[in-house]
Write a protein that holds these residues in place. Structure first.
Motif, PDB file in Angstrom:
ATOM      1  N   LYS A  91      35.212  13.427  53.781  1.00 42.13           N
ATOM      2  CA  LYS A  91      35.641  14.562  52.975  1.00 42.13           C
ATOM      3  C   LYS A  91      34.479  15.080  52.139  1.00 42.13           C
ATOM      4  N   GLU A  92      34.571  16.377  51.825  1.00 39.66           N
ATOM      5  CA  GLU A  92      33.597  17.013  50.953  1.00 39.66           C
ATOM      6  C   GLU A  92      34.311  17.642  49.763  1.00 39.66           C
ATOM      7  N   LEU A  93      33.539  18.288  48.884  1.00 44.42           N
ATOM      8  CA  LEU A  93      34.094  18.864  47.662  1.00 44.42           C
ATOM      9  C   LEU A  93      35.226  19.839  47.948  1.00 44.42           C
ATOM     10  N   LEU A  94      35.058  20.688  48.954  1.00 40.78           N
ATOM     11  CA  LEU A  94      36.052  21.707  49.269  1.00 40.78           C
ATOM     12  C   LEU A  94      36.926  21.299  50.444  1.00 40.78           C
ATOM     13  N   ARG A  95      38.190  21.705  50.390  1.00 42.28           N
ATOM     14  CA  ARG A  95      39.144  21.340  51.448  1.00 42.28           C
ATOM     15  C   ARG A  95      39.037  22.254  52.659  1.00 42.28           C
ATOM     16  N   ASN A  96      37.999  23.084  52.694  1.00 44.42           N
ATOM     17  CA  ASN A  96      37.705  23.888  53.894  1.00 44.42           C
ATOM     18  C   ASN A  96      36.577  23.252  54.706  1.00 44.42           C
ATOM     19  N   THR A  97      36.202  22.024  54.374  1.00 43.67           N
ATOM     20  CA  THR A  97      34.995  21.409  54.935  1.00 43.67           C
ATOM     21  C   THR A  97      35.261  19.993  55.422  1.00 43.67           C
ATOM     22  N   VAL A  98      34.664  19.666  56.564  1.00 47.54           N
ATOM     23  CA  VAL A  98      34.578  18.278  57.011  1.00 47.54           C
ATOM     24  C   VAL A  98      33.107  17.962  57.235  1.00 47.54           C
ATOM     25  N   GLU A  99      32.740  16.733  57.012  1.00 47.97           N
ATOM     26  CA  GLU A  99      31.362  16.321  57.251  1.00 47.97           C
ATOM     27  C   GLU A  99      31.332  15.322  58.399  1.00 47.97           C
ATOM     28  N   ILE A 100      30.551  15.657  59.415  1.00 47.53           N
ATOM     29  CA  ILE A 100      30.382  14.778  60.576  1.00 47.53           C
ATOM     30  C   ILE A 100      29.149  13.922  60.337  1.00 47.53           C
ATOM     31  N   VAL A 101      29.308  12.616  60.503  1.00 48.61           N
ATOM     32  CA  VAL A 101      28.254  11.659  60.161  1.00 48.61           C
ATOM     33  C   VAL A 101      27.962  10.779  61.364  1.00 48.61           C
ATOM     34  N   THR A 102      26.685  10.572  61.647  1.00 53.17           N
ATOM     35  CA  THR A 102      26.321   9.663  62.741  1.00 53.17           C
ATOM     36  C   THR A 102      26.242   8.231  62.237  1.00 53.17           C
TER      37      THR A 102
END
Length: 380
Positions: free
Chosen positions: A59-70
């Protein structure tokens, strides 16, 4: 927090590993405005983890965002394959929700006041402290971690790496528009983000002990509660034994992401090798670094950058060509020669900020067309 200065452990990485974090925005398939549906996407995807246990969707600060992590990888190619697989999973989850995936430094026309915040202790504290500026952070970027073997290498590498700051920013610049207006900047995101009190350029410490003294002061005075609250554009990540490069705007194509990740990987590993060899690395004065950041944010690939302490200047793309040639042997050793070579394609094709302006002009100012183009680029 008082008393003796506490050590900041840096376990180091035995190999020059690479990990990537890619912030992705969610946009409505019809209106092309941002969509506050991250929670539904997370529910549909479930708990996705890399081979090493790293959560691959955060999750990120805004609920319009996802963060993809390797996970942690030895090569850029493996890291990008990792991202691609997670991206496909997210896209399958978002599609039935009427949502497409989008990546750029900013959204061309969305309004910050319509965005919902992710509730967490960390984010609540950030907004309480930063208020209007914190609520304005409707921005997306790419973060690249590169493993470094020993803490005493960190600041010699970091300080010298700042010379390549304008090159990375100009190549990745993708945020010319804000709330429906062309800002005149290639990267408006960069200048928005530095308004946060712990964001912006890092201090150029001479050694790790100076950094520990700084961390002590920040914790004691409540500037941040944990190291993660230090939002520098390039920063040590002691938990992972890496240097984290956070310069780049959101990158809208997988090919450009791979190219810039390779550029960063090679830059850090080349500097690491030179430190090992006992070389004294060239470092720009902080005032030149600051000016180069602004020039790259304003002019992108047309920026004239300051190249040395003697105040010599050069067009950023001319300097880039020489830098890429110097890094070719490093790229071959790291297995990313093809990805590094693709960096030179970006000025030829046009950086994202240039492509966005071209689409907007062709559509007579219709910024929905810009979002359409960015969604299509990410699908490729």
């Amino acid at each position: 927090m008082g008393g003796a200065i506490q050590h900041v452990p840096f376990p180091g990485s035995p190999r020059p590993t690479i990990g990537i974090e890619w912030e992705i925005a969610l946009v409505d398939k019809v209106t092309r405005d941002l969509s506050n549906t991250a929670s539904a996407v997370f529910d549909a995807v479930g708990d996705v983890r890399a081979w090493d246990g790293t959560p691959q969707l955060t999750k990120e600060l805004l609920r319009n965002t996802v963060e993809i992590v390797t996970g942690v990888h030895d090569t850029v190619g493996a890291a990008v394959d990792d991202l691609r697989a997670t991206m496909d999973t997210v896209r399958r989850a978002a599609d039935p929700l009427g949502v497409d995936l989008f990546c750029a430094g900013t959204h061309p026309f969305a309004q910050w006041s319509a965005q919902q915040l992710t509730r967490s202790e960390h984010y609540d504290e950030l907004i309480e402290r930063t208020q209007w500026w914190g609520r304005q952070m409707m921005i997306w970027g790419v973060h690249v971690h590169v493993g470094v073997s020993h803490r005493e290498k960190v600041f010699p590498i970091l300080n010298s790496l700042l010379s390549a700051y304008p090159h990375l920013l100009a190549l990745s610049a993708s945020s010319p528009m804000w709330a429906g207006t062309d800002t005149g900047y290639a990267s408006n995101r960069t200048l928005m983000f530095q308004q946060l009190p712990t964001a912006g350029l890092p201090f150029q410490f001479e050694n790790w002990r100076q950094f520990e003294l700084f961390v002590h002061d920040q914790l004691k005075t409540g500037v941040f509660e944990q190291l993660g609250g230090m939002h520098w554009d390039i920063r040590p990540a002691p938990k992972w034994g890496t240097i984290e490069i956070r310069v780049c705007d959101g990158i809208s194509t997988q090919r450009e992401l791979a190219a810039l990740a390779a550029f960063i990987h090679c830059l850090v590993v080349d500097l690491d090798r030179r430190v090992e060899a006992g070389e004294q690395l060239d470092v720009l004065p902080p005032w030149h670094v600051q000016e180069n950041k602004w020039r790259a944010a304003r002019y992108g690939l047309d920026a004239i950058v300051i190249t040395d302490a003697a105040s010599n200047e050069r067009l950023v793309t001319d300097d880039l060509n020489d830098l890429l040639n110097r890094l070719e042997p490093t790229a071959k050793r790291l297995g990313c020669a093809d990805e590094l070579a693709a960096v030179a394609e970006i000025p030829q094709r046009g950086a994202s900020y240039q492509r966005q302006r071209k689409v907007a002009a062709a559509a007579q100012g219709d910024l929905v067309a810009v979002v359409d183009a960015l969604v299509e680029e990410l699908n490729q």
